[in-house]
Design an enzyme around this catalytic site. Structure first.
Site, PDB file in Angstrom:
ATOM      1  N   ASP A   5     -10.392   2.682   1.228  1.00 39.09           N
ATOM      2  CA  ASP A   5     -10.616   2.406   2.310  1.00 39.09           C
ATOM      3  C   ASP A   5     -10.121   3.208   3.494  1.00 39.09           C
ATOM      4  O   ASP A   5     -11.305   3.503   3.812  1.00 39.09           O
ATOM      5  CB  ASP A   5      -8.903   1.651   3.067  1.00 39.09           C
ATOM      6  N   GLY A  38      -2.115  -1.350  15.778  1.00 44.23           N
ATOM      7  CA  GLY A  38      -1.927  -1.415  14.073  1.00 44.23           C
ATOM      8  C   GLY A  38      -1.181  -0.398  13.630  1.00 44.23           C
ATOM      9  O   GLY A  38      -1.217   1.203  14.413  1.00 44.23           O
ATOM     10  N   SER A  39      -0.441  -0.081  12.835  1.00 46.65           N
ATOM     11  CA  SER A  39       0.608   0.964  12.404  1.00 46.65           C
ATOM     12  C   SER A  39       0.725   1.090  10.708  1.00 46.65           C
ATOM     13  O   SER A  39       1.281   1.772  10.539  1.00 46.65           O
ATOM     14  CB  SER A  39       2.000   1.345  12.779  1.00 46.65           C
ATOM     15  N   GLY A  40       0.651   0.305   9.831  1.00 47.65           N
ATOM     16  CA  GLY A  40       0.808  -0.133   8.728  1.00 47.65           C
ATOM     17  C   GLY A  40       0.011   1.106   8.093  1.00 47.65           C
ATOM     18  O   GLY A  40      -0.464   1.838   8.235  1.00 47.65           O
ATOM     19  N   MET A  47      -2.773   0.097   6.489  1.00 43.02           N
ATOM     20  CA  MET A  47      -4.676   0.533   6.401  1.00 43.02           C
ATOM     21  C   MET A  47      -4.705   1.163   7.859  1.00 43.02           C
ATOM     22  O   MET A  47      -6.212   2.082   7.973  1.00 43.02           O
ATOM     23  CB  MET A  47      -4.872  -0.864   6.554  1.00 43.02           C
ATOM     24  N   LYS A  51       0.221  -1.279   0.016  1.00 43.65           N
ATOM     25  CA  LYS A  51      -0.184  -0.167  -0.025  1.00 43.65           C
ATOM     26  C   LYS A  51       1.136   1.094  -0.133  1.00 43.65           C
ATOM     27  O   LYS A  51       0.285   2.324  -0.378  1.00 43.65           O
ATOM     28  CB  LYS A  51      -0.901   0.317   1.371  1.00 43.65           C
TER      29      LYS A  51
END
Length: 273
Positions: A106, A129-131, A133, A70
């Site tokens: 998204d 989370g930290s990516g 998305m 991404k």
């Protein structure tokens, strides 16, 4: 699918580290029902620059982008839509005669879901989370007016960077905190993954939460969602996210917006219902 691709068929694909079937079934079902000469196929790659160059060179109309591609896609396109630029994360490529534009549906899906579920922006949240998305979800929350947020991420550099970007706090683990809204944006609970049976948050935090949001779509009822529902908590599921983001991709690729009934039928088909 009854549609047989021809030499004039517009091809759309997806690129993911672990290709799934939802997008394939969702898009191809709608192409078939609406009589559109398109075909969708899920793929993976070990060479993202070559894959994106192939999209451009072969006239592939659109491409869904999933983990872990991404963020890396940003440097490979001609234009980045506002939905992807601010969060530096891409989930959709649209090819117009060799000109590639990147979007993030998204982000758009999460914005729509927060409004649909009437989530009060004054609600404090913890997002795990930290990516790419996680960036999309966190930015959608920030842009919707959510000011009190905690980013929970074991990757300190990525977690702090995301938190600092949006004015939120960071911690490696949730610890004893119990915010009103819990949001999982990690693969924890994903079918077939190493943490498929695990909860993304401690039982104690789930018990006192007012709302639970899990972006994992397969299965639709993850361990986190099942636990929250058993406790009578309102939930937002990953199935809702994946359906809305796939719909917005479909519109970008085809210029056609299906009816609510057609969308519901496509989601049911994609789930194998």
């Amino acid at each position: 699918m009854s549609h047989i691709p021809s030499r004039n068929t517009q091809l759309c694909i997806s690129l993911a580290g672990r290709p799934g079937t939802f997008g394939v079934r969702f898009h191809n079902h709608l192409y078939d029902q609406l009589g559109l000469d398109y075909y969708y196929k899920a793929m993976t790659t070990d060479d993202l620059p070559a894959a994106v160059a192939g999209i451009r060179a072969l006239g592939i109309r659109g491409c869904g982008v999933s983990m872990p591609f991404k963020e890396a896609c940003l440097a490979l396109v001609d234009e980045v839509d506002a939905s992807a630029a601010a969060i530096e994360s891409v989930n959709t490529l649209v090819n117009s005669d060799g000109y590639l534009k990147a979007y993030n549906t998204d982000y758009l899906a999460v914005q729509q879901l927060l409004a649909k579920h009437e989530v009060d922006p004054s609600t404090a949240f913890a997002l795990r989370g930290s990516g790419g998305m996680a960036k999309a979800v966190a930015c959608a929350l920030s842009d919707a007016g959510f000011r009190e947020g905690l980013i929970v991420a074991r990757n300190e550099q990525a977690g702090r960077q995301l938190a600092d970007m949006l004015g939120y706090r960071w911690q490696a683990e949730l610890g004893d905190l119990a915010p009103p809204m819990l949001i999982n944006v990690t693969p924890i609970g994903m079918a077939g993954g190493p943490e498929a049976e695990q909860l993304a948050f401690p039982e104690t935090a789930i018990a006192v939460a007012e709302r639970v949001f899990d972006v994992v779509a397969m299965p639709a009822r993850t361990p986190l969602i099942c636990r929250a529902e058993a406790l009578g908590k309102p939930v937002i599921t990953g199935l809702e996210v994946i359906a809305l983001q796939a719909l917005e991709q479909f519109v970008l690729y085809t210029g056609v917006r299906p009816t609510a009934a057609q969308i519901d039928a496509a989601v049911a088909y994609a789930r194998g219902a």
